[in-house]
Design a protein around this motif. Structure first.
Motif, PDB file in Angstrom:
ATOM      1  N   SER A 162       0.867  -1.176   0.000  1.00  0.00           N
ATOM      2  CA  SER A 162       0.000   0.000   0.000  1.00  0.00           C
ATOM      3  C   SER A 162       0.906   1.229   0.000  1.00  0.00           C
ATOM      4  N   GLU A 163       0.314   2.380  -0.126  1.00  0.00           N
ATOM      5  CA  GLU A 163       1.098   3.608  -0.094  1.00  0.00           C
ATOM      6  C   GLU A 163       1.749   3.796   1.276  1.00  0.00           C
ATOM      7  N   ILE A 174       4.983   1.841   1.378  1.00  0.00           N
ATOM      8  CA  ILE A 174       6.049   2.532   0.652  1.00  0.00           C
ATOM      9  C   ILE A 174       6.570   3.707   1.473  1.00  0.00           C
ATOM     10  N   ASP A 175       5.652   4.444   2.137  1.00  0.00           N
ATOM     11  CA  ASP A 175       6.077   5.552   3.006  1.00  0.00           C
ATOM     12  C   ASP A 175       6.977   5.059   4.136  1.00  0.00           C
ATOM     13  N   LYS A 214      10.364   7.476  -4.132  1.00  0.00           N
ATOM     14  CA  LYS A 214       8.933   7.329  -3.841  1.00  0.00           C
ATOM     15  C   LYS A 214       8.100   7.595  -5.097  1.00  0.00           C
ATOM     16  N   GLU A 215       8.490   8.631  -5.841  1.00  0.00           N
ATOM     17  CA  GLU A 215       7.778   8.961  -7.076  1.00  0.00           C
ATOM     18  C   GLU A 215       7.826   7.793  -8.062  1.00  0.00           C
ATOM     19  N   CYS A 223       8.400   4.597  -7.326  1.00  0.00           N
ATOM     20  CA  CYS A 223       7.669   3.449  -6.788  1.00  0.00           C
ATOM     21  C   CYS A 223       6.168   3.621  -6.979  1.00  0.00           C
ATOM     22  N   LEU A 224       5.665   4.816  -6.748  1.00  0.00           N
ATOM     23  CA  LEU A 224       4.234   5.065  -6.926  1.00  0.00           C
ATOM     24  C   LEU A 224       3.871   5.081  -8.409  1.00  0.00           C
ATOM     25  N   GLY A 225       4.765   5.601  -9.243  1.00  0.00           N
ATOM     26  CA  GLY A 225       4.512   5.685 -10.677  1.00  0.00           C
ATOM     27  C   GLY A 225       4.641   4.349 -11.386  1.00  0.00           C
ATOM     28  N   GLU A 268       3.386   1.658 -10.484  1.00  0.00           N
ATOM     29  CA  GLU A 268       2.205   0.857 -10.167  1.00  0.00           C
ATOM     30  C   GLU A 268       2.571  -0.407  -9.396  1.00  0.00           C
ATOM     31  N   ILE A 279       1.830  -0.622  -6.274  1.00  0.00           N
ATOM     32  CA  ILE A 279       0.777  -0.750  -5.279  1.00  0.00           C
ATOM     33  C   ILE A 279      -0.276  -1.719  -5.803  1.00  0.00           C
TER      34      ILE A 279
END
Length: 136
Positions: free
Chosen positions: A23-24, A27-28, A56-57, A59-61, A63, A65
């Motif tokens: 989840s986000e 990652i945080d 972080k950018e 990892c979130l970009g 996908e 999650i």
């Protein structure tokens, strides 16, 4: 220093790898641990902040999650970003055909001659040895 950083990163990434989905918040938490590890290793705060923001950018970009095995992707992204942070591809060493001149300076009696003899290359086999002080 490198050992503690390596241990911290391995522990953090092992935790990420062991999770089924991320989840986000996961990652945080991983970014926080990476940030703390880099700061404990005396990396500049601005560099750490920029590095973790990019990480972080990505990892979130990417996908990661909700994917089935995102831990491996996060490990890959961290490895790529660390490589980029350290300067990208490794550069080879260039050796001069003529070695540099080394000057030993110290107070008398501190073993400069012994140190110089150890640093000097060994004479070729069968070469005549110069028995003068400082000679080969």
């Amino acid at each position: 220093m490198f050992e503690s950083l390596s241990d911290k990163l391995q522990a953090t990434l092992a935790d990420v790898r062991n999770r089924g989905t991320l989840s986000e918040q996961d990652i945080d938490a991983a970014m926080r641990e990476i940030r703390l590890g880099l700061l404990e290793a005396d990396v500049n705060f601005k560099v750490v902040r920029q590095f973790t923001a990019q990480l972080k950018e990505r990892c979130l970009g990417a996908e990661v999650i909700g994917r089935l095995n995102p831990g491996q992707q996060v490990v890959k992204i961290v490895a790529e970003e660390l490589t980029e942070l350290m300067g990208g591809a490794s550069a080879g060493l260039s050796f001069s055909p003529r070695p540099p001149t080394v000057i030993l300076m110290a107070a008398a009696g501190l073993g400069q001659d012994d140190g110089e003899r150890k640093a000097r290359p060994a004479p070729a086999r069968g070469a005549l040895l110069d028995r003068r002080p400082g000679g080969v």
